[in-house]
Every structure is written in C-alpha cells, then in structure tokens.
Write a protein that holds these residues in place. Structure first.
Motif, short mmCIF file in Angstrom:
data_model
loop_
_atom_site.label_atom_id
_atom_site.label_comp_id
_atom_site.label_asym_id
_atom_site.label_seq_id
_atom_site.Cartn_x
_atom_site.Cartn_y
_atom_site.Cartn_z
N CYS A 72 0.84 -1.21 0.00
CA CYS A 72 0.00 0.00 0.00
C CYS A 72 0.87 1.26 0.00
N LYS A 73 1.86 1.30 0.89
CA LYS A 73 2.77 2.45 0.94
C LYS A 73 3.55 2.58 -0.35
N GLY A 74 4.00 1.45 -0.88
CA GLY A 74 4.80 1.45 -2.10
C GLY A 74 4.05 1.97 -3.30
N ARG A 75 2.77 1.71 -3.36
CA ARG A 75 1.97 2.20 -4.49
C ARG A 75 1.93 3.72 -4.53
N GLN A 79 6.45 3.30 -6.84
CA GLN A 79 5.57 2.65 -7.79
C GLN A 79 6.21 1.47 -8.52
N ASP A 80 7.45 1.61 -8.97
CA ASP A 80 8.10 0.54 -9.73
C ASP A 80 8.32 -0.70 -8.87
N ALA A 81 8.83 -0.51 -7.67
CA ALA A 81 9.08 -1.64 -6.77
C ALA A 81 7.77 -2.29 -6.34
N ALA A 82 6.75 -1.48 -6.11
CA ALA A 82 5.44 -2.02 -5.73
C ALA A 82 4.83 -2.82 -6.87
N ALA A 83 4.98 -2.34 -8.09
CA ALA A 83 4.44 -3.06 -9.25
C ALA A 83 5.15 -4.39 -9.44
N ALA A 84 6.47 -4.41 -9.24
CA ALA A 84 7.23 -5.66 -9.38
C ALA A 84 6.80 -6.68 -8.33
N PHE A 85 6.62 -6.22 -7.08
CA PHE A 85 6.18 -7.13 -6.02
C PHE A 85 4.76 -7.61 -6.27
N SER A 86 3.90 -6.71 -6.71
CA SER A 86 2.51 -7.08 -6.99
C SER A 86 2.43 -8.12 -8.11
N ARG A 87 3.21 -7.92 -9.19
CA ARG A 87 3.25 -8.89 -10.29
C ARG A 87 3.69 -10.26 -9.79
N CYS A 115 13.24 0.59 -0.73
CA CYS A 115 12.74 1.86 -1.23
C CYS A 115 11.94 2.58 -0.14
N LEU A 116 11.07 1.87 0.56
CA LEU A 116 10.28 2.50 1.62
C LEU A 116 11.17 3.05 2.72
N LYS A 117 12.24 2.33 3.04
CA LYS A 117 13.17 2.81 4.06
C LYS A 117 13.87 4.08 3.59
N THR A 118 14.24 4.11 2.31
CA THR A 118 14.87 5.30 1.75
C THR A 118 13.92 6.49 1.78
N LYS A 119 12.66 6.23 1.44
CA LYS A 119 11.64 7.30 1.44
C LYS A 119 11.18 7.67 2.84
N ARG A 120 11.50 6.81 3.80
CA ARG A 120 11.14 7.02 5.20
C ARG A 120 9.65 7.15 5.44
N VAL A 121 8.91 6.20 4.91
CA VAL A 121 7.47 6.14 5.18
C VAL A 121 7.13 4.84 5.87
#
Length: 121
Positions: A72-75, A79-87, A115-121
């Motif tokens: 959810c956060k990744g979307r 977006q790219d990492a979330a799409a890869a995980f979702s696929r 990515c989420l850690k880098t974005k800090r969310v």
C-alpha cells in the motif's frame, strides 16, 4: 577573436555536498506523499497493530498484513518496486504448476522495503 564561455568544472567538495544533500533530503517522500500514505493505508496500519497485539509471541503470523501494508505504501512512493512485487505475488497466487517452480517474491519484497526505508514512510 571572441572568447568562448566554458563551463568550469565543479569542485569535488561541491559535488560531495550536493550528493550528501540529495541523500539526506532528495530521496525522502514529499509531505503530500506522506499524507497520501497515511490516508490510503490507515486501515492496513490498524490491521498490523491488531495482529501484533493478538500474536505477541509470533510476529511471523502478521507477515502477510505487513506485506500488504508495505505494498500500500509502495503504491504511493515506490511505484516501480510495488508493481514488481505485486506482479510476483499475482504469479504465485495464479501458479498451478510444480511447487518447485513457484516464483519467489523475497527479492521483490526486499527491494520494495529498501525503497520504503529510503523514502522514510
């Protein structure tokens, strides 16, 4: 003879400062993204908290909730990492072949969490 304007090379210390500032500030999620994550993923945050309180001795019981929250956060911010995980997860869900050939999504999940850690969310 007219002198030509040349771009002077940027001193190394200025490049270093620029890289460090980008690392510290440029990669973080924007305020708008943080607000969006908080709104979109509030129910998932609640589900993870409830799962942890119900399964205090077994954190692995809540892994699916945690992955759903990360997706959810990744979307919003990755977006790219979330799409890869979702696929990958869709391939696992729809996989009907030999168990040994079931796709492994650990790498995609690691990239998403990085990515989420880098974005800090």
């Amino acid at each position: 003879h007219k002198p030509t304007a040349r771009a002077s090379p940027t001193p190394a210390w200025i490049r270093w400062i620029h890289v460090m500032l980008e690392y510290l500030f440029g990669r973080r999620a924007t305020k708008e993204q943080v607000v969006s994550v908080n709104k979109r993923c509030a129910t998932r945050v609640s589900a993870v908290k409830q799962c942890f309180s119900a399964n205090a001795g077994d954190k692995s019981a809540c892994d699916a909730f945690g992955q759903d929250l990360d997706l959810c956060k990744g979307r919003v911010v990755c977006q790219d990492a979330a799409a890869a995980f979702s696929r990958c997860t869709h391939l696992v869900i729809n996989h009907t072949g030999i168990k040994a050939e079931t796709p492994d999504c650990d790498g995609a999940l690691r990239e998403l969490r990085k990515c989420l850690k880098t974005k800090r969310v």
